[in-house]
Design a protein around this motif. Sequence first.
Motif, PDB file in Angstrom:
ATOM      1  N   PHE A   1       0.865  -1.192   0.000  1.00  0.00           N
ATOM      2  CA  PHE A   1       0.000   0.000   0.000  1.00  0.00           C
ATOM      3  C   PHE A   1       0.895   1.233   0.000  1.00  0.00           C
ATOM      4  O   PHE A   1       1.659   1.459   0.934  1.00  0.00           O
ATOM      5  N   THR A   2       0.820   2.007  -1.087  1.00  0.00           N
ATOM      6  CA  THR A   2       1.649   3.216  -1.187  1.00  0.00           C
ATOM      7  C   THR A   2       0.817   4.448  -0.829  1.00  0.00           C
ATOM      8  O   THR A   2      -0.269   4.651  -1.375  1.00  0.00           O
ATOM      9  N   ILE A   3       1.373   5.235   0.092  1.00  0.00           N
ATOM     10  CA  ILE A   3       0.700   6.472   0.530  1.00  0.00           C
ATOM     11  C   ILE A   3       1.203   7.635  -0.335  1.00  0.00           C
ATOM     12  O   ILE A   3       2.374   8.006  -0.257  1.00  0.00           O
ATOM     13  N   HIS A   4       0.330   8.174  -1.149  1.00  0.00           N
ATOM     14  CA  HIS A   4       0.677   9.399  -1.884  1.00  0.00           C
ATOM     15  C   HIS A   4       0.086  10.606  -1.168  1.00  0.00           C
ATOM     16  O   HIS A   4       0.631  11.697  -1.217  1.00  0.00           O
ATOM     17  N   ASN A   5      -1.083  10.405  -0.583  1.00  0.00           N
ATOM     18  CA  ASN A   5      -1.740  11.516   0.099  1.00  0.00           C
ATOM     19  C   ASN A   5      -2.470  10.994   1.333  1.00  0.00           C
ATOM     20  O   ASN A   5      -3.532  10.386   1.226  1.00  0.00           O
TER      21      ASN A   5
ATOM     22  N   ASN B   1       4.310   1.803   2.111  1.00  0.00           N
ATOM     23  CA  ASN B   1       5.420   2.731   1.895  1.00  0.00           C
ATOM     24  C   ASN B   1       4.946   4.146   1.616  1.00  0.00           C
ATOM     25  O   ASN B   1       3.876   4.362   1.045  1.00  0.00           O
ATOM     26  N   ALA B   2       5.751   5.080   2.117  1.00  0.00           N
ATOM     27  CA  ALA B   2       5.575   6.487   1.767  1.00  0.00           C
ATOM     28  C   ALA B   2       6.529   6.752   0.616  1.00  0.00           C
ATOM     29  O   ALA B   2       7.446   5.961   0.366  1.00  0.00           O
ATOM     30  N   VAL B   3       6.330   7.872  -0.091  1.00  0.00           N
ATOM     31  CA  VAL B   3       7.086   8.075  -1.324  1.00  0.00           C
ATOM     32  C   VAL B   3       8.388   8.867  -1.143  1.00  0.00           C
ATOM     33  O   VAL B   3       8.975   9.320  -2.116  1.00  0.00           O
ATOM     34  N   SER B   4       8.815   9.010   0.111  1.00  0.00           N
ATOM     35  CA  SER B   4      10.177   9.494   0.364  1.00  0.00           C
ATOM     36  C   SER B   4      10.578   9.065   1.772  1.00  0.00           C
ATOM     37  O   SER B   4       9.713   8.906   2.640  1.00  0.00           O
ATOM     38  N   PRO B   5      11.874   8.889   2.018  1.00  0.00           N
ATOM     39  CA  PRO B   5      12.308   8.482   3.362  1.00  0.00           C
ATOM     40  C   PRO B   5      11.948   9.523   4.422  1.00  0.00           C
ATOM     41  O   PRO B   5      11.498   9.162   5.513  1.00  0.00           O
ATOM     42  N   SER B   6      12.106  10.808   4.114  1.00  0.00           N
ATOM     43  CA  SER B   6      11.813  11.823   5.137  1.00  0.00           C
ATOM     44  C   SER B   6      10.340  11.827   5.510  1.00  0.00           C
ATOM     45  O   SER B   6       9.977  11.931   6.689  1.00  0.00           O
ATOM     46  N   TYR B   7       9.474  11.712   4.500  1.00  0.00           N
ATOM     47  CA  TYR B   7       8.036  11.715   4.790  1.00  0.00           C
ATOM     48  C   TYR B   7       7.644  10.459   5.578  1.00  0.00           C
ATOM     49  O   TYR B   7       6.774  10.507   6.451  1.00  0.00           O
ATOM     50  N   ALA B   8       8.327   9.336   5.288  1.00  0.00           N
ATOM     51  CA  ALA B   8       8.040   8.104   6.039  1.00  0.00           C
ATOM     52  C   ALA B   8       8.338   8.302   7.529  1.00  0.00           C
ATOM     53  O   ALA B   8       7.666   7.724   8.386  1.00  0.00           O
TER      54      ALA B   8
ATOM     55  N   PRO C   1       4.701  14.635   0.469  1.00  0.00           N
ATOM     56  CA  PRO C   1       5.106  13.220   0.520  1.00  0.00           C
ATOM     57  C   PRO C   1       6.371  12.937  -0.293  1.00  0.00           C
ATOM     58  O   PRO C   1       7.271  12.253   0.164  1.00  0.00           O
ATOM     59  N   CYS C   2       6.462  13.458  -1.510  1.00  0.00           N
ATOM     60  CA  CYS C   2       7.724  13.426  -2.264  1.00  0.00           C
ATOM     61  C   CYS C   2       7.803  14.689  -3.093  1.00  0.00           C
ATOM     62  O   CYS C   2       8.629  15.549  -2.890  1.00  0.00           O
TER      63      CYS C   2
ATOM     64  N   GLY D   1       9.352  16.793   4.046  1.00  0.00           N
ATOM     65  CA  GLY D   1       9.109  15.551   3.307  1.00  0.00           C
ATOM     66  C   GLY D   1      10.125  15.310   2.207  1.00  0.00           C
ATOM     67  O   GLY D   1      11.338  15.460   2.377  1.00  0.00           O
ATOM     68  N   GLY D   2       9.605  14.932   1.039  1.00  0.00           N
ATOM     69  CA  GLY D   2      10.465  14.589  -0.085  1.00  0.00           C
ATOM     70  C   GLY D   2      11.281  15.757  -0.621  1.00  0.00           C
ATOM     71  O   GLY D   2      12.277  15.539  -1.331  1.00  0.00           O
TER      72      GLY D   2
END
Length: 459
Positions: free
Chosen positions: A149-153, A191-198, A359-360, A380-381
């Motif tokens: 499951f990818t979180i974009h928003n 997963n989130a779409v960048s390490p910082s946002y995760a 997110p990114c 974030g990203g």
Amino acid sequence: MKILFVAAEASPIAKVGGMGDVVGALPKVLKKLGHDVRIMLPYYGFLSEKLMIPSESVWQANAMGHNFDIFETKLPDTDIPLYLLGHVSFSGFNIYGGHDEHWRFTFFANAAAELAWNYWTPDIVHCHDWHTAMIPVWMQDSPDIKTIFTIHNLAYQGPSRHALQHMTWCPDHMQGDNAMAAALYSATFVNAVSPSYAMEIKTPEYGERLDPVLRHVEDKLKGILNGIDVDKYNPKTDSFIEQNFTAKSLDKRLVNKLKLQEDSGLNVDQNTFLVGMISRLVEQKGVDLLLQVMDRFLGHTSAQLLILGTGDHFYESKLAEFAARYYGRVSVQIVHNEAISRRIYSGIDAFLMPSRFEPCGISQLLAMRYGAIPIVRETGGLIDTVTFFDPNNECGTGYCFRQYDALDFYTCMIRAYEGYRFQDKWRKLQARAMNQDFSWNKSAAEYIEMYQDAIDGII
Ligand SMILES: Nc1ncnc2c1ncn2[C@@H]1O[C@H](COP(=O)(O)OP(=O)(O)O[C@H]2O[C@H](CO)[C@@H](O)[C@H](O)[C@H]2O)[C@@H](O)[C@H]1O
């Protein structure tokens, strides 16, 4: 591996924002690496104008008491099978909105689960945002099918548990108060779409009230940075732009700037600092910060502003007011148009992205790819993709500020405005930004590793 992408958007046929870019680009890279990737989208009313779609469906089934059809075609210019869910609820011309949005996409997710069980069974269902969030819940009953499951928003979480129970089948093991929360609990990996946002989303500041859930599932939560489609978005070959150029022939880029000024009703002047923004006009993107600083920035500089976006009516009308007041210096285009966006990226000097959260971010990557210097908030990203420009040591790729604060943003814009006066250094900065590797190669490898770990049961 057999991978089924399920999403509400896929570029170039159905795109509102960055999720469309991801779903339109990542499968191509996975396919090149030898995986059997397929995509499932709703059959929107506008798709028949953009794609050749056979009139005969390849499969019929039933979900939530409604019959549906599956039509099969290919993602344009690829060999990637595209399954389209045919049902009257998607025959409109908008992807999002409408009173039945929650029902519509829950039905879509339900139909995707039926497809995975009974028509084409993948090893992995890769789900994107709340529209597909119930898939991981249902797939818990099918241990051979793993879910990502990818979180974009994170801000949009879909229907509440109560609403879901009225609409569809919620198994006893379902956890979470809404569709998004349920996906976070149930997916094999999130997963989130960048390490910082995760990292950020595990805090109350960024967690959109799901931070306790995200902390609970942190062992299976990853951050994988988005890339861009570097073949499609290539200033050397892009046929949408006036003049092609590379990092080595930046002089040529001026043609794009002058044409852009002319086409947008701005005063044509090569020396004027031209700042652009291409964005969904929503709270996330920091439009309120921009509105707070615009008068001051335009009053104290000779810069021009060019904005392309659609979104909240309040922001659209406020920006249009500025365009009327600063005729020749501010241009605002309230449309969604891919061709115009590329002409803007290829002609502006700097690109604004003062996001409240991000997110990114694909836009700042496209800006850099086309030699426009990003002015971003460090969140974030944006932290992971734009590095602080240090003119003395000639390193970094953009202008950054930390606090979500009008004065910090204004100061950052002024720093960029001043920096632009030193053209030699600016050129080197542009070349550095253009030479960054934002291709999907590295991130695609990380996705493949995550898929494999999901299959092998490694968490
Ligand atoms: N009016 C217009 N006309 C033409 N093109 C327009 C446009 N407005 C926006 N776009 C395009 O839409 C895309 C926006 O992508 P972003 O990733 O920057 O933000 P978005 O918030 O939509 O995506 C969300 O999902 C993506 C994908 O994961 C994350 O990167 C991001 O942080 C998250 O908020 C870019 O390709 C941009 O050029």
